[in-house]
Design an enzyme around this catalytic site. Structure first.
Site, mmCIF file in Angstrom:
data_model
loop_
_atom_site.group_PDB
_atom_site.id
_atom_site.type_symbol
_atom_site.label_atom_id
_atom_site.label_comp_id
_atom_site.label_asym_id
_atom_site.label_seq_id
_atom_site.Cartn_x
_atom_site.Cartn_y
_atom_site.Cartn_z
ATOM 1 N N ARG A 1 0.848 -1.211 0.000
ATOM 2 C CA ARG A 1 0.000 0.000 0.000
ATOM 3 C C ARG A 1 0.873 1.247 0.000
ATOM 4 N NH1 ARG A 1 -1.393 1.807 4.538
ATOM 5 N NH2 ARG A 1 -2.320 -0.060 5.446
ATOM 6 N N ASP B 1 -4.816 18.704 -16.043
ATOM 7 C CA ASP B 1 -5.177 17.341 -16.418
ATOM 8 C C ASP B 1 -4.698 17.141 -17.859
ATOM 9 O OD1 ASP B 1 -6.502 15.044 -17.331
ATOM 10 O OD2 ASP B 1 -8.201 15.359 -15.991
ATOM 11 N N TYR C 1 -14.139 16.606 -17.451
ATOM 12 C CA TYR C 1 -14.615 15.229 -17.433
ATOM 13 C C TYR C 1 -15.767 15.102 -16.410
ATOM 14 C CZ TYR C 1 -14.629 10.267 -16.386
ATOM 15 O OH TYR C 1 -15.021 8.983 -16.172
ATOM 16 N N LYS D 1 -6.443 6.237 -20.131
ATOM 17 C CA LYS D 1 -6.633 6.726 -21.494
ATOM 18 C C LYS D 1 -5.371 6.437 -22.339
ATOM 19 C CE LYS D 1 -10.443 7.960 -19.589
ATOM 20 N NZ LYS D 1 -10.709 9.235 -18.950
HETATM 21 C C1 LIG Z 1 -11.314 9.602 -17.649
HETATM 22 C C2 LIG Z 1 -10.846 10.918 -17.153
HETATM 23 C C3 LIG Z 1 -10.621 11.141 -15.787
HETATM 24 C C4 LIG Z 1 -10.905 10.096 -14.734
HETATM 25 O O1 LIG Z 1 -10.046 9.019 -14.851
HETATM 26 P P1 LIG Z 1 -10.436 7.498 -14.427
HETATM 27 O O2 LIG Z 1 -9.195 6.763 -14.734
HETATM 28 O O3 LIG Z 1 -11.618 7.121 -15.265
HETATM 29 O O4 LIG Z 1 -10.774 7.556 -12.984
HETATM 30 C C5 LIG Z 1 -10.121 12.378 -15.415
HETATM 31 N N1 LIG Z 1 -9.878 13.347 -16.320
HETATM 32 C C6 LIG Z 1 -10.099 13.172 -17.641
HETATM 33 C C7 LIG Z 1 -9.813 14.271 -18.609
HETATM 34 C C8 LIG Z 1 -10.597 11.952 -18.095
HETATM 35 O O5 LIG Z 1 -10.847 11.791 -19.393
#
Ligand SMILES: *Cc1c(COP(=O)(O)O)cnc(C)c1O
Length: 393
Positions: free
Chosen positions: A45, A169, A97, A194
């Site tokens: 962890r 992000d 998102y 992604k």
């Molecule tokens: C998918 C996404 C998230 C969240 O990520 P997860 O891995 O699904 O928790 C955050 N920011 C953006 C821009 C995303 O496309």
């Protein structure tokens, strides 16, 4: 080293046995030398060697010194928002998102953290929302799903002036195309689910920074809340990253062709893609990113027509998420952004006729042919009858 090399060659150390692929340390706990002396690792962890390898690579790719990998993008975002205390505020972009909005709108207020929204593409709009209580500015660029572009350099100056952190992000572009830390951001957030993973087989997230003290606080949070990425998922991500730059290169070039194709369709009112001439954020984008990404969206002006187009494609998967080797198509308003609570929909939900496309690595001709047949199937009936009537007259 260049980014494409960093994807393949690990920046630190090598396996004592010469393993070219990293081992998976599938262990929850580690034997210690004595009861009072501790080795480098004690409990997964807290830290695990496979995760460390991934974190070192993510840091190198984003030109930061430190990274922490989490069980998902939203687990990473949660850890980040824990830096903001009760009574303090976050200023966030207003095109985000859907899951990010859910966290900001439905979880943070319960802990006394207020969120104010601004158009991240307009630094003045962000400036107007800053208060002495602002601790964090959070933006996506380009935004998901409207592909608006935030000027990271301008926002980093605003953040510095306000004594707040700027978090970007970078999920929509990946470090192959944009490195926000180099533009002045304090921390980079990734949904590694992604582009970084790239194969739709792992859910993961990351926070990268060049600030040691900030990293220390994030690691404390990661351990305290148990949100770190598992060894196996870390390994899958290490594997996915090896082909990141190749995938992204191919995905970008096909995405531009798809954007151009869509721009020429009579059913399409607007295409949102920073690679197209006339995109309002194009110059800012060109000044901070090396490419335009593989996600684009378009509006038809008719939610029903958009739904029919999405449901008529054969090669694209109807699926949320993006950045995978498989092309996908979705209606953000009904899918990835359906989690935006009713109270915030008017301000923060994408338009109902908006279609989002994520372009994969299939052959471009096949993808264009599939979209073409989908438009032909989905086209409104009246228009076909009109055309016939015209010929008849
Ligand atoms: C998918 C996404 C998230 C969240 O990520 P997860 O891995 O699904 O928790 C955050 N920011 C953006 C821009 C995303 O496309």
């Amino acid at each position: 080293m260049k980014t494409s090399t960093l994807c393949v060659r690990h920046p630190h150390g090598s396996d004592p046995h010469g393993a070219v692929a990293p081992p998976i340390y599938q262990t929850a706990t580690f034997r210690q030398p004595t009861a009072t002396e501790f080795g480098e690792y004690d409990y997964t962890r807290t830290a695990n060697p496979t995760r460390t390898l991934l974190e070192q690579q993510l840091a190198a790719l984003e030109s930061g010194r430190f990274a922490a990998a989490y069980a998902s993008g939203l687990a990473a975002l949660t850890a980040l928002t824990r830096l903001v205390n009760q009574g303090e505020e976050i200023v966030a972009g207003d095109d985000l998102y859907g899951g990010t909005v859910r966290l900001l709108e439905q979880v943070l207020p319960r802990y006394g953290v207020a969120v104010r929204y601004a158009d991240a593409a307009d630094p003045d709009s962000v400036r107007r929302e800053l208060t002495p209580r602002t601790r964090l500015i959070l933006v996506e660029t380009p935004t998901n799903p409207l592909l608006r572009v935030a000027d990271v350099r301008a926002l980093s100056e605003l953040a510095r002036g306000a004594g707040a952190l700027l978090a970007v992000d970078n999920s929509m572009l990946s470090p192959c195309l944009q490195k926000p830390l180099k533009l002045g951001a304090d921390v980079v957030l990734h949904s590694a689910t992604k582009f970084l993973g790239g194969h739709s087989d792992v859910t993961a997230g990351a926070l990268v920074t060049d600030d040691e003290e900030l990293h220390r606080r994030l690691c404390f949070q990661q351990n305290a809340e148990g949100s770190g990425l598992s060894p196996f998922e870390s390994w899958l991500l290490l594997r996915g990253i090896k082909t990141l730059s190749l995938r992204v290169e191919r995905q970008c070039s096909t995405a531009l062709r798809v954007a151009e194709f869509l721009s020429g369709r009579p059913e399409v009112k607007r295409v949102f893609y920073p690679g197209l001439q006339g995109h309002p954020g194009r110059d800012v984008h060109r000044g901070q990113a090396r490419g335009d990404g593989a996600v684009l969206s378009f509006a038809t002006g008719d939610a029903e027509l958009s739904r029919r187009v999405v449901e008529s494609v054969r090669l694209f998967d109807i699926a949320v998420s993006f950045g995978s080797v498989h092309s996908s198509i979705s209606l953000p308003c009904r899918m990835s952004h359906a989690s935006i609570p009713p109270s915030a929909r008017e301000r923060l939900a994408p338009p109902p006729d908006l279609v989002r496309v994520s372009v994969g690595i299939e052959d471009a001709e096949d993808l264009l042919a599939d979209l073409e047949q989908a438009f032909n199937v989905a086209r409104p009936r009246e228009r076909k009858t009109e055309a016939v009537a015209y010929v008849g007259a």
